[in-house]
Every structure is written in structure tokens, then in C-alpha cells.
Write a protein that holds these residues in place. Structure first.
Motif, PDB file in Angstrom:
ATOM      1  N   PHE A  68     -11.668 -89.085  17.670  1.00 39.48           N
ATOM      2  CA  PHE A  68     -10.349 -88.886  17.069  1.00 39.48           C
ATOM      3  C   PHE A  68     -10.153 -87.454  16.582  1.00 39.48           C
ATOM      4  CE2 PHE A  68     -10.351 -93.642  16.351  1.00 39.48           C
ATOM      5  CZ  PHE A  68      -9.349 -93.879  17.273  1.00 39.48           C
ATOM      6  N   VAL A  69     -11.222 -86.813  16.096  1.00 39.54           N
ATOM      7  CA  VAL A  69     -11.097 -85.416  15.681  1.00 39.54           C
ATOM      8  C   VAL A  69     -10.788 -84.533  16.885  1.00 39.54           C
ATOM      9  CG1 VAL A  69     -12.417 -83.437  14.853  1.00 39.54           C
ATOM     10  CG2 VAL A  69     -12.489 -85.579  13.596  1.00 39.54           C
ATOM     11  N   LEU A  70     -11.502 -84.735  17.991  1.00 33.87           N
ATOM     12  CA  LEU A  70     -11.236 -83.945  19.194  1.00 33.87           C
ATOM     13  C   LEU A  70      -9.846 -84.235  19.757  1.00 33.87           C
ATOM     14  CD1 LEU A  70     -14.689 -84.097  21.018  1.00 33.87           C
ATOM     15  CD2 LEU A  70     -13.707 -82.199  19.723  1.00 33.87           C
ATOM     16  N   ARG A  71      -9.394 -85.476  19.613  1.00 38.62           N
ATOM     17  CA  ARG A  71      -8.021 -85.793  20.045  1.00 38.62           C
ATOM     18  C   ARG A  71      -7.009 -84.969  19.261  1.00 38.62           C
ATOM     19  NH1 ARG A  71      -5.383 -91.127  17.820  1.00 38.62           N
ATOM     20  NH2 ARG A  71      -5.606 -89.769  16.010  1.00 38.62           N
ATOM     21  N   ASN A  72      -7.196 -84.910  17.928  1.00 39.88           N
ATOM     22  CA  ASN A  72      -6.255 -84.157  17.094  1.00 39.88           C
ATOM     23  C   ASN A  72      -6.291 -82.666  17.421  1.00 39.88           C
ATOM     24  OD1 ASN A  72      -5.674 -86.588  15.853  1.00 39.88           O
ATOM     25  ND2 ASN A  72      -7.088 -86.235  14.145  1.00 39.88           N
ATOM     26  N   ILE A  73      -7.499 -82.121  17.576  1.00 38.03           N
ATOM     27  CA  ILE A  73      -7.627 -80.687  17.874  1.00 38.03           C
ATOM     28  C   ILE A  73      -7.044 -80.373  19.250  1.00 38.03           C
ATOM     29  CG2 ILE A  73      -9.282 -78.836  18.303  1.00 38.03           C
ATOM     30  CD1 ILE A  73     -11.101 -80.096  16.205  1.00 38.03           C
ATOM     31  N   TYR A  74      -7.373 -81.208  20.226  1.00 36.24           N
ATOM     32  CA  TYR A  74      -6.901 -80.959  21.586  1.00 36.24           C
ATOM     33  C   TYR A  74      -5.384 -81.139  21.675  1.00 36.24           C
ATOM     34  CZ  TYR A  74      -7.868 -80.393  26.569  1.00 36.24           C
ATOM     35  OH  TYR A  74      -7.952 -79.902  27.838  1.00 36.24           O
ATOM     36  N   SER A  75      -4.849 -82.106  20.947  1.00 35.56           N
ATOM     37  CA  SER A  75      -3.393 -82.310  20.951  1.00 35.56           C
ATOM     38  C   SER A  75      -2.679 -81.093  20.388  1.00 35.56           C
ATOM     39  CB  SER A  75      -3.035 -83.553  20.132  1.00 35.56           C
ATOM     40  OG  SER A  75      -3.588 -84.719  20.702  1.00 35.56           O
ATOM     41  N   LYS A  76      -3.234 -80.533  19.320  1.00 36.00           N
ATOM     42  CA  LYS A  76      -2.604 -79.376  18.680  1.00 36.00           C
ATOM     43  C   LYS A  76      -2.588 -78.181  19.618  1.00 36.00           C
ATOM     44  CE  LYS A  76      -2.955 -76.516  14.516  1.00 36.00           C
ATOM     45  NZ  LYS A  76      -3.722 -76.264  13.270  1.00 36.00           N
ATOM     46  N   ARG A  77      -3.613 -78.052  20.447  1.00 35.37           N
ATOM     47  CA  ARG A  77      -3.722 -76.889  21.309  1.00 35.37           C
ATOM     48  C   ARG A  77      -2.986 -77.070  22.640  1.00 35.37           C
ATOM     49  NH1 ARG A  77      -7.858 -73.217  19.915  1.00 35.37           N
ATOM     50  NH2 ARG A  77      -8.908 -73.810  17.984  1.00 35.37           N
ATOM     51  N   SER A  78      -2.954 -78.293  23.158  1.00 37.12           N
ATOM     52  CA  SER A  78      -2.395 -78.490  24.499  1.00 37.12           C
ATOM     53  C   SER A  78      -0.950 -78.956  24.509  1.00 37.12           C
ATOM     54  CB  SER A  78      -3.241 -79.507  25.278  1.00 37.12           C
ATOM     55  OG  SER A  78      -3.180 -80.778  24.666  1.00 37.12           O
ATOM     56  N   LEU A  79      -0.454 -79.484  23.376  1.00 39.48           N
ATOM     57  CA  LEU A  79       0.885 -80.049  23.357  1.00 39.48           C
ATOM     58  C   LEU A  79       1.875 -79.218  22.548  1.00 39.48           C
ATOM     59  CD1 LEU A  79      -0.117 -83.807  22.877  1.00 39.48           C
ATOM     60  CD2 LEU A  79       0.679 -82.716  24.978  1.00 39.48           C
ATOM     61  N   GLN A  80       1.560 -77.955  22.308  1.00 34.04           N
ATOM     62  CA  GLN A  80       2.456 -77.105  21.523  1.00 34.04           C
ATOM     63  C   GLN A  80       3.787 -76.851  22.225  1.00 34.04           C
ATOM     64  OE1 GLN A  80       0.250 -73.551  20.630  1.00 34.04           O
ATOM     65  NE2 GLN A  80      -0.833 -74.468  18.900  1.00 34.04           N
ATOM     66  N   SER A  81       3.792 -76.934  23.529  1.00 33.45           N
ATOM     67  CA  SER A  81       5.021 -76.658  24.287  1.00 33.45           C
ATOM     68  C   SER A  81       5.908 -77.888  24.437  1.00 33.45           C
ATOM     69  CB  SER A  81       4.659 -76.123  25.676  1.00 33.45           C
ATOM     70  OG  SER A  81       3.884 -74.950  25.588  1.00 33.45           O
ATOM     71  N   SER A  93     -13.602 -77.551  13.976  1.00 31.75           N
ATOM     72  CA  SER A  93     -12.567 -76.516  13.863  1.00 31.75           C
ATOM     73  C   SER A  93     -13.175 -75.160  13.541  1.00 31.75           C
ATOM     74  CB  SER A  93     -11.557 -76.912  12.774  1.00 31.75           C
ATOM     75  OG  SER A  93     -10.884 -78.111  13.111  1.00 31.75           O
ATOM     76  N   SER A  94     -14.260 -75.159  12.764  1.00 33.61           N
ATOM     77  CA  SER A  94     -14.937 -73.901  12.451  1.00 33.61           C
ATOM     78  C   SER A  94     -15.554 -73.287  13.700  1.00 33.61           C
ATOM     79  CB  SER A  94     -16.011 -74.129  11.386  1.00 33.61           C
ATOM     80  OG  SER A  94     -15.427 -74.585  10.180  1.00 33.61           O
ATOM     81  N   PHE A  95     -16.114 -74.124  14.552  1.00 32.93           N
ATOM     82  CA  PHE A  95     -16.673 -73.632  15.810  1.00 32.93           C
ATOM     83  C   PHE A  95     -15.596 -73.013  16.704  1.00 32.93           C
ATOM     84  CE2 PHE A  95     -20.422 -76.701  15.438  1.00 32.93           C
ATOM     85  CZ  PHE A  95     -21.278 -75.690  15.016  1.00 32.93           C
ATOM     86  N   LEU A  96     -14.370 -73.523  16.566  1.00 38.16           N
ATOM     87  CA  LEU A  96     -13.276 -73.028  17.405  1.00 38.16           C
ATOM     88  C   LEU A  96     -12.537 -71.849  16.767  1.00 38.16           C
ATOM     89  CD1 LEU A  96     -11.840 -76.442  18.643  1.00 38.16           C
ATOM     90  CD2 LEU A  96     -13.240 -74.814  19.931  1.00 38.16           C
ATOM     91  N   GLY A  97     -13.038 -71.363  15.637  1.00 34.74           N
ATOM     92  CA  GLY A  97     -12.474 -70.143  15.064  1.00 34.74           C
ATOM     93  C   GLY A  97     -11.690 -70.315  13.780  1.00 34.74           C
ATOM     94  N   ASP A  98     -11.436 -71.533  13.336  1.00 31.21           N
ATOM     95  CA  ASP A  98     -10.707 -71.732  12.081  1.00 31.21           C
ATOM     96  C   ASP A  98     -11.627 -71.454  10.897  1.00 31.21           C
ATOM     97  OD1 ASP A  98      -8.528 -72.427  13.534  1.00 31.21           O
ATOM     98  OD2 ASP A  98      -8.757 -74.595  13.264  1.00 31.21           O
TER      99      ASP A  98
END
Length: 417
Positions: free
Chosen positions: A263-276, A216-221
Motif C-alpha cells: 500500500f505504501v508503494l501504491r501511494n508513492i507510485y500513484s503520486k508520481r505516475s498519475l499527476q497528469s 520516501s527517504s530513499f526516493l529523495g524526500d
């Protein structure tokens, strides 16, 4: 009526002090009066004999001082901090009783959900390991577990036991990434279970927050220092548990780490791609992920170990003795894999993320202890200490991230004001 007559010839200063003291006792319900008259004040009047009229009456609705008198019951019961000084406690008691009853019912329901979640997770881990001990082909077993969950959800949707989600092409496209990472996490965990003790795999999987913070830090958090400090005991505990593990296997360690990454990438990717697609609840989302993960996994499973399944099946039946026993183990591992995930989503719907994180941490403790007892895995003192440190670190992480979320929410509220 008991009356106290005061002569007009009394000292005016003394008369003023008497009136002031009695007025204060009237309003504040002073303790000397409460102790002397625990059941209420007597019908007391103080008269000015010269004027032939009462200048202070404790039974009069209004006193000449401008302070309203209180009913005798209220003087003894109510103080200056009493939220209901008029003594009307009867009005709020039905609401309070209903609120307490509703709170108890909700607590009981949540306790049942947590109990099912823990119980189903324990059953899955025990029978999954039993099946892997006699049939060491985790790719097929992992595929069957996803198949069992997919069939379960299709039954719920077909018989309208649970509302079917509205599937659209954009939703499927957005789901492809999370389903892929879920597949990687699931198969990696199953491979780890086949190579090392279940307890060791769960200790390594408790390091999942470490990967979450780093990625998450690498992605800007950004994270406060408390979060970074909380992952130190996780790393130290996992390292100590790994070097002292009796059943240590590098393949089991590495696949457990890969499972964390998946599982971490699943959670991060879900948060970013499934917001709609927030109208789709957690259980339906997990059902769709299970179906897509099965599509991903089974063809690869055939390629990786399909040629060994028949021979491994005959060895498993010979080892167990009864085919029905082996079928029973495999069936339970598949059914309870889906059920414990379903219960976890139901628990997450009812509680805060912090409570869920703490519950998930305690779940690992329960699973580790249960599997050690069932399979009688030897545990060294340093191994137990490392496991405890790692799990305690995950607890500290959940506390620190909850504070971070609270600070972020407060900042967002201030911006909206």
C-alpha cells in the motif's frame, strides 16, 4: 432637560479637567458610566454661563472637541475593541446565522460519512473473518471482493449514477503500477487475516507510516526529526504486541508487513505516475484500480489454490450448516470491502489529510475493539499496551507530517511571491 451650569469664575484648570474627563468617558464608554446608566446616558448638557451656549453636549452630533458623539445605546455597549462601534449588529446577524447553519450541516454530513466509513469497515472485517474461518482460501475471497467492487462501479457508470471517467491509453499505462501494488497489499492483508486475529493484523498495519518514511527517504524526500521520532513508538508498540500475541503466526506477521509495503508503494507510485490525470476523482480512480487489480489477482489465485476450492467449499457448507449463511458472509465481505473504501475517499474529499489520518487511526482502534468483542480473542495486558503505543505513534506521525506539509507549502508560497 437636566442642565449643569458652570460659572465662568471657576478655576480654568478645573474646567479643563472636567471637559477632558467627560470627553474620555464619551469615547471609551468607561465602566463607571456604564454601571451608573446601564440603559444609556441621560440628556445631559454642560453650559458656559458667561458665553450663554453649551461647550459640550452629549446629545449634539458633533462636540467642540472634534470627537463625534455616540448614540446613548452605543456608549453602553461599545468599547474601544468593539468591531462594530456604531451598534449596527442587525446587519451581520443574518449572515452569521446562515454561516452557522451551513457549518452545522457540513459537520452533520461529515459525521455521517465518518460513521458509515467506520461501520462499513467493521462489518467487512467481521464477515471477512467469519468466511475465512470456515473457508481458509484468501486468494479466492480477495478476488471476489475486487469483483464486487468492479461490478458496483460498472453499475454506477452504466446507469449514470456517477460520472464515468474518460479512459485513455496513457491513463491505463499510468495505472498499471498502482493497481499492481494495490493487489499485493490487498491479498497480503487477506492472507494475514486468515492466519491470525483481525486485531493483530490491524496493529501490524498501523506500522505503515514506518515504511512510508523509509521508502520516501530513499526516493529523495526529506523529513524533520519530529517525523522520525514519531515512528519510534510505532516500532516499539508493534514489537511488543507481536511478542505477546496469543494467536501469533509468523506467516500472519510477514504478510501483514508485505501488505504495508504494497500500500505504501501504491501511494508513492500513484503520486508520481498519475499527476497528469488530476481530473479523475478519487472514487473513479479507486474503481479503475479495482478492475485492474481483479485482472491481476484472479489468474494467480487459480494457480495458487484453485485446485482446493471445491473441497474447501463442501467443508465450509458442512461447517456452517446452511449454504445461504456462507453465501451471505462472502457477499457482505465483498460489498462492504468496496463500500468502506468508497466512504474513505468521500471523507478525504471533504476534510484535510491530517483529519483523515487521525480518523484512520481512530478507525483502527474501533475495528480492533469491535473484533476483539465479537470473536472474543484473548488479549494480554502487554499486548493491549503495545497496541495502544503503536496506534498512538501513528497519531504522532500524522501530526508531524502535517506540520512538515505546512512548512513546505509556506516555503513554496514565499518562492512564488
Amino acid at each position: 432637560m437636566i442642565s449643569l451650569n458652570l460659572s465662568a469664575s471657576l478655576n480654568p484648570g478645573l474646567l479643563h479637567k472636567t471637559r477632558t474627563r467627560l470627553s474620555a468617558l464619551l469615547v471609551t464608554g468607561d465602566k463607571p458610566f456604564n454601571r451608573r446608566y446601564p440603559l444609556g446616558l441621560p440628556n445631559l448638557q454642560i453650559r458656559d454661563t458667561a458665553a450663554k451656549k453649551p461647550f459640550l453636549s452629549l446629545t449634539n452630533p458633533e462636540s467642540p472637541s472634534g470627537l463625534p458623539s455616540r448614540r446613548p445605546r452605543s456608549i453602553a455597549a461599545a468599547g474601544p475593541s468593539d468591531p462594530n462601534p456604531d451598534g449596527d449588529l442587525e446587519k451581520s446577524s443574518p449572515d452569521e446565522a446562515a454561516e452557522k447553519k451551513e457549518k452545522k450541516a457540513k459537520t452533520l454530513q461529515l459525521g455521517i460519512v465518518f460513521g458509515l466509513w467506520y461501520f462499513q469497515n467493521i462489518v467487512f472485517n467481521i464477515f471477512n473473518k467469519k468466511a475465512l474461518n470456515v473457508f481458509p482460501y484468501p486468494w479466492l475471497l480477495a478476488s471476489f471482493q475486487l469483483l464486487a467492487g468492479s461490478i458496483w462501479m460498472l453499475i454506477l457508470w452504466s446507469f449514470k449514477l456517477y460520472p464515468c471517467p474518460k479512459i485513455s491509453k496513457p491513463f491505463i499505462v499510468a495505472l498499471l503500477g498502482p493497481a499492481l501494488f494495490h493487489t499485493i497489499g490487498h491479498i497480503s492483508a487477506c492472507v494475514s487475516f486468515s492466519k491470525v486475529a483481525v486485531s493483530f493484523t490491524h496493529v501490524i498495519k498501523s506500522a505503515e507510516p514506518v515504511f512510508s518514511v523509509i521508502f520516501s527517504s530513499f526516493l529523495g524526500d526529506s523529513y524533520p526529526i519530529a517525523v522520525w521520532l514519531s515512528i519510534l513508538p510505532i516500532v516499539m508498540g508493534c514489537s511488543l504486541a507481536a511478542v505477546t500475541e496469543v494467536s501469533f503466526n509468523f506467516g500472519g506477521l510477514s504478510t501483514a508487513m508485505i501488505s504495508n509495503v504494497g500500500f505504501v508503494l501504491r501511494n508513492i507510485y500513484s503520486k508520481r505516475s498519475l499527476q497528469s490525470f488530476k481530473e479523475i476523482d478519487g472514487l473513479n480512480l479507486y474503481g479503475c484500480i479495482s478492475i485492474l487489480s481483479l485482472v491481476y489477482l484472479f489468474p494467480v489465485a487459480i494457480f495458487v489454490e484453485g485446485s482446493q476450492w471445491l473441497q474447501g467449499y463442501h467443508k465450509a457448507i458442512a461447517s456452517v450448516g446452511k449454504p445461504s449463511t456462507f453465501y451471505f458472509w462472502v457477499l457482505l465481505s465483498g460489498v462492504f470491502y468496496h463500500l468502506y473504501n468508497q466512504s474513505s475517499y468521500q471523507a478525504l474529499d471533504e476534510i484535510s489529510p491530517l483529519t483523515f489520518s487521525v480518523g484512520n487511526t481512530m478507525k483502527r482502534v474501533v475495528v480492533i475493539v469491535s473484533t476483539v468483542i465479537v470473536f472474543r480473542n484473548p488479549v494480554r495486558p502487554l499486548n493491549a499496551l503495545g497496541s495502544a503505543i503503536a496506534i498512538f505513534g501513528t497519531f504522532l506521525y500524522s501530526q508531524a507530517t502535517a506540520k512538515k506539509k505546512k512548512i513546505v507549502d509556506v516555503g513554496a508560497d514565499k518562492k512564488n511571491i
